[in-house]
Design a protein around this motif. Structure first.
Motif, PDB file in Angstrom:
ATOM      1  N   ARG A   1       0.870  -1.175   0.000  1.00 29.22           N
ATOM      2  CA  ARG A   1       0.000   0.000   0.000  1.00 29.22           C
ATOM      3  C   ARG A   1       0.906   1.223   0.000  1.00 29.22           C
ATOM      4  O   ARG A   1       1.336   1.703   1.051  1.00 29.22           O
ATOM      5  N   LYS A   2       1.219   1.711  -1.179  1.00 27.45           N
ATOM      6  CA  LYS A   2       2.166   2.817  -1.316  1.00 27.45           C
ATOM      7  C   LYS A   2       1.554   4.100  -0.755  1.00 27.45           C
ATOM      8  O   LYS A   2       0.411   4.440  -1.060  1.00 27.45           O
ATOM      9  N   THR A   3       2.344   4.800   0.049  1.00 29.80           N
ATOM     10  CA  THR A   3       1.831   5.937   0.796  1.00 29.80           C
ATOM     11  C   THR A   3       2.791   7.115   0.729  1.00 29.80           C
ATOM     12  O   THR A   3       4.006   6.943   0.806  1.00 29.80           O
ATOM     13  N   ILE A   4       2.228   8.307   0.599  1.00 28.20           N
ATOM     14  CA  ILE A   4       2.968   9.566   0.707  1.00 28.20           C
ATOM     15  C   ILE A   4       2.509  10.244   1.995  1.00 28.20           C
ATOM     16  O   ILE A   4       1.312  10.399   2.241  1.00 28.20           O
ATOM     17  N   LEU A   5       3.454  10.633   2.836  1.00 30.01           N
ATOM     18  CA  LEU A   5       3.144  11.296   4.097  1.00 30.01           C
ATOM     19  C   LEU A   5       3.493  12.775   3.986  1.00 30.01           C
ATOM     20  O   LEU A   5       4.594  13.128   3.568  1.00 30.01           O
TER      21      LEU A   5
END
Length: 542
Positions: A248-252
């Motif tokens: 689950r690729k995520t940008i914070l």
């Protein structure tokens, strides 16, 4: 002001959604989420919904008024806060060599000065005007300051919302749709007309979740030292779906590590609002959310942020108790564990850059790190990290702790950082410099065997920890507007321009992560192309 409960906000938003759908059907048009990809969208992706759109916009803004008040009372603090800074000034030193920086660093520590900014070009310091002469006795004769802000008290006072500003008001007797359209023209979005206190931001986030339930989720990533929730909004097309073995690729995206940096919090909120309102309307945003979750954390330091509204506008640190009773707070950006001990970290709890006596002593930094580590146990992969701060208009990449060590993908980090700066420059004309986060007032060439004296230690930074510990391959600290005219006291009319240029940077960031290596891959939204929703804000002050 009595704020509505979460349930009442959800009911209100649900009623608005039902009303909006029935109105669009009656007008013979499709709901906005389904018509944008058919073509004809505006540069911001806001659908042109015919006669019903202005009325829907008024309904949405009326719901916002239910969250943070129709006509906010004057939220300026008491005069005691103004008197706190009545003799303070902000001065700038142009530092050109290591001897000058070393002397300035020693003086700052000796006098416990409030260093506002240090870059390869300048160092800005706030102090009482009567202390300037004492400071100069500790510095080489070559260091002569210039005055940036001669009246800090007036600049502080101006950043708080005022009831004298134009507020959105609705006359319930207006029932004709044409009159409604006229009444909302020029009002814009009330939320970004001013900086907002913590309670308003929290309820505004709840409203967003209620209005866009299919792809937003409001979460708490932990508790602050004083027990406040650290709220975040997860935005993603695949909310609630089982990823199975797929990452689950995520940008914070974080803001508000330092309480006084209000523009960082407002900009994270602007990015959140812009992304959720253009999903399935703007192809770039839609594609980004189909491949990534974006987690927005507007206020990582809720205790410090609230304290800036209630007591001390220029408070930087958290509100955690330290070993020295009268010196509260830890600097969250010097509290993370990676290479915390590799540099000479500040040991005086009264210092603005004191990060604790051990890694992760700061509760908020520890909570964020534990949340991120826990996420990785559930197939979350942090593809990127953007930590928004102010000020100085810089894009900084790892490592912060030392200039003597290259990050393995430094070339890619620098390439993307230059692209981010270019996307901002093309959209607004504002120049953002690009450099390694390790560089203070004096740059140190890579590969050097010793460190120059630093105005502020770089150990324990958030971008280093996310880059190294959770493998966020593209990790950046972005220092937003301005370059010193206002510093941390940026007037509220710059909220939207700063948000616009940072939104274009975020889109470029996503485009890069998607494998497209050019700014020409998506349209840069220039000032002249902005939708009326944002253009109206320029006319909000009377």
């Amino acid at each position: 002001m009595q704020l509505p409960s979460r349930n009442s906000v959800a009911i209100c938003a649900a009623a608005l959604s039902v009303f909006a759908i029935s109105t669009t059907k009656a007008a013979g048009i499709r709901p906005p989420r389904h018509d944008a990809l058919a073509g004809g969208g505006s540069p911001h992706g806001l659908a042109r919904d015919g006669p019903a759109f202005p009325f829907w916009r008024w309904m949405r803004e009326s719901a916002a008024e239910a969250v943070f008040g129709r006509a906010k009372e004057d939220t300026k603090p008491s005069g005691a806060l103004r008197s706190r800074y009545h003799s303070d000034v902000v001065i700038r030193f142009n530092v050109t060599n290591s001897e000058e920086e070393g002397a300035l660093s020693n003086a700052a520590q000796q006098m416990l000065l409030d260093v506002w900014s240090f870059t390869p070009d300048f160092v800005d310091i706030r102090l009482h005007k009567d202390d300037v002469s004492s400071l100069l006795t500790l510095l080489p004769a070559s260091l002569q300051p210039s005055v940036l802000i001669p009246d800090v008290a007036a600049a502080v006072w101006a950043t708080y919302p005022s009831s004298s500003r134009t507020k959105i008001r609705f006359d319930a007797s207006v029932t004709n749709p044409a009159e409604l359209r006229t009444s909302v023209e020029g009002m814009g979005n009330v939320f970004f007309s001013d900086y907002q206190p913590l309670s308003v931001i929290t309820n505004w986030m709840r409203l967003i979740e209620a209005m866009f339930p299919s792809f937003t989720e409001m979460i708490s990533i932990g508790k602050s030292f004083e027990g406040r929730d650290i709220y975040a909004m997860r935005v993603g097309h695949y909310k609630g779906r089982d990823y199975g073995d797929l990452p689950r690729k995520t940008i914070l995206v974080t803001g508000g590590l330092h309480g006084r940096e209000w523009i960082s919090t407002s900009t994270v909120n602007y990015l959140l609002w812009s992304i959720v309102t253009t999903f399935e309307k703007e192809p770039m945003v839609t594609k980004l959310l189909e491949h990534f979750d974006i987690v927005f954390v507007p206020v990582l330091n809720p205790d410090g942020y609230d304290y800036t509204w209630q007591t001390d506008r220029l408070w930087r640190k958290s509100r955690q108790q330290t070993k020295m009773r009268f010196c509260r707070g830890l600097d969250l950006d010097h509290a993370f564990g990676y290479e915390w001990e590799s540099t000479n970290h500040q040991t005086d709890p009264c210092s603005e850059s004191y990060g604790g006596d051990q890694p992760f002593q700061a509760v908020e930094a520890s909570e964020l790190a534990k949340w991120a580590k826990n996420e990785t146990q559930y197939n979350v992969v942090f593809s990127g990290f953007l930590d928004l701060h102010s000020y100085s208009q810089q894009i900084l990449f790892p490592y912060s702790y030392s200039c003597a060590v290259d990050p393995p993908n430094r070339e890619n980090l620098e390439e993307l950082a230059v692209g981010l700066a270019k996307s901002i420059r093309l959209s607004s004309g504002e120049p953002y410099s690009v450099t390694s986060a390790c560089e203070g007032a004096v740059a140190l060439a890579y590969g050097a065997t010793s460190s120059l004296p630093r105005v502020e230690s770089g150990g324990g930074s958030a971008i280093d920890w996310f880059y190294h510990e959770v493998k966020a391959r593209y990790s950046y600290q972005i220092k937003l507007r301005d370059t010193g005219s206002y510093g941390f006291l940026l007037p509220s009319e710059y909220i939207v321009p700063t948000g616009k240029e940072t939104l274009n940077a975020l889109k470029y960031f996503g485009d890069y992560l998607l494998g497209n290596n050019g700014i020409e891959k998506f349209p840069i939204q220039k000032e002249s192309d902005q939708d009326d929703m944002w253009r109206d804000l320029k006319r909000r002050k009377r």
